[in-house]
Write a protein that holds these residues in place. Sequence first.
Motif, PDB file in Angstrom:
ATOM      1  N   ARG A  84       0.850  -1.199   0.000  1.00 50.94           N
ATOM      2  CA  ARG A  84       0.000   0.000   0.000  1.00 50.94           C
ATOM      3  C   ARG A  84       0.880   1.241   0.000  1.00 50.94           C
ATOM      4  NH1 ARG A  84      -5.641  -0.708   3.292  1.00 50.94           N
ATOM      5  NH2 ARG A  84      -6.682  -1.564   1.438  1.00 50.94           N
ATOM      6  N   ALA A  85       0.621   2.111  -0.963  1.00 50.67           N
ATOM      7  CA  ALA A  85       1.502   3.271  -1.131  1.00 50.67           C
ATOM      8  C   ALA A  85       0.724   4.574  -1.059  1.00 50.67           C
ATOM      9  CB  ALA A  85       2.221   3.180  -2.472  1.00 50.67           C
ATOM     10  N   MET A  86       1.425   5.630  -0.683  1.00 49.59           N
ATOM     11  CA  MET A  86       0.833   6.971  -0.699  1.00 49.59           C
ATOM     12  C   MET A  86       1.801   7.912  -1.405  1.00 49.59           C
ATOM     13  SD  MET A  86      -0.554   9.407   2.415  1.00 49.59           S
ATOM     14  CE  MET A  86       0.914   9.402   3.411  1.00 49.59           C
ATOM     15  N   VAL A  87       1.222   8.794  -2.215  1.00 56.01           N
ATOM     16  CA  VAL A  87       2.010   9.811  -2.909  1.00 56.01           C
ATOM     17  C   VAL A  87       2.047  11.054  -2.028  1.00 56.01           C
ATOM     18  CG1 VAL A  87       2.041  11.313  -4.943  1.00 56.01           C
ATOM     19  CG2 VAL A  87       1.332   8.925  -5.163  1.00 56.01           C
ATOM     20  N   VAL A  88       3.219  11.603  -1.807  1.00 55.27           N
ATOM     21  CA  VAL A  88       3.322  12.816  -0.987  1.00 55.27           C
ATOM     22  C   VAL A  88       4.167  13.878  -1.684  1.00 55.27           C
ATOM     23  CG1 VAL A  88       3.125  11.537   1.190  1.00 55.27           C
ATOM     24  CG2 VAL A  88       5.391  12.102   0.320  1.00 55.27           C
ATOM     25  N   GLY A  89       3.955  15.112  -1.285  1.00 53.50           N
ATOM     26  CA  GLY A  89       4.762  16.205  -1.826  1.00 53.50           C
ATOM     27  C   GLY A  89       4.126  17.538  -1.473  1.00 53.50           C
ATOM     28  N   ILE A  90       4.883  18.595  -1.625  1.00 55.19           N
ATOM     29  CA  ILE A  90       4.349  19.936  -1.351  1.00 55.19           C
ATOM     30  C   ILE A  90       3.375  20.321  -2.473  1.00 55.19           C
ATOM     31  CG2 ILE A  90       6.436  20.622  -0.080  1.00 55.19           C
ATOM     32  CD1 ILE A  90       7.095  22.437  -2.540  1.00 55.19           C
TER      33      ILE A  90
END
Length: 279
Positions: free
Chosen positions: A122-128
């Motif tokens: 299970r993955a999550m995309v993160v970033g500003i």
Amino acid sequence: MNYQWYPGHMTKAMRMMQENIKLIDLLIELVDARVPLSSRNPDIDGLGKNKARIVLLNKADLADPVYNGQWMDYFKGQGAYVLEINAKTGAGIKAINGLVQEACREKLERDRKRGIVNRPVRAMVVGIPNVGKSTFINSFAGRACTRTGNKPGVTKGKQWIRLNKSLELLDTPGILWPKFEDREVGMRLAFIGSMNDEVIIREELACDLLGCLKELYPEAVPERFGVDWQETFAETLEEIARCRGCYNKGENPDLKKAADILLDDFRSGRLGRMTLERP
Ligand code: G4P
């Protein structure tokens, strides 16, 4: 000029991140290839410890190819799994599946030993803000994906996008707050448009950008606008206004208009592929 992000936004983003991070095995962190350090929030290292990590240099199409390579090496040197991509066209995205397997090898091995097989990562995309998270999720997931959760009679709660039998993606990205360690960081984020333009005086921002370009890509402005560097950046901006026929009612050069042209040209890559931070 003072470059800002509001504390209220940060508290909310932090809370969401802490909630969601518990649910995932893998963090896919997007950074902007033109400013790979300023577009990163180092707090993610603390929040995401014990998680597998991938760093994606997004908007690689707008960044200088020479430095894309150097930044890849830099992040690899820090132990990250890295790719350069263009989320808009999908270039580079195919290689991610293989990278996920590599980044999660330890976790998959651990699962196997415990007798857990076929449980997707299970993955999550993160970033500003504005690094391309939504664009990336759309291109990566494509149209063929199945969304799970929140259907009547199915699990309530988070929406997961099943990409294949071994990978699921949380459909809402994690928003990281920009980290203004110094004025330069805020300024670079404003250059790439990752800051609300309403709080920014565009003529001042344009002069700051000219300063940066004169140092790193001194040919770009003269080539694009046919102007020479003047004594001051404000004067150079005036020259750009004249060259582009931007005048106020009183026949004075319209600096705001010239600033808009310069910033748009930089952000869209019309000034050339540029990287403003060097490893
Ligand atoms: P976010 O969720 O992280 O806030 O970012 P989002 O996907 O909304 O992307 C922000 C802007 O960056 C969008 O442009 C998007 O098209 C653009 N973008 C994302 N990835 C790439 C990339 O790899 N290369 C380039 N050149 N652009 C990218 P926009 O101007 O807001 O929208 P649009 O005019 O493109 O529709």
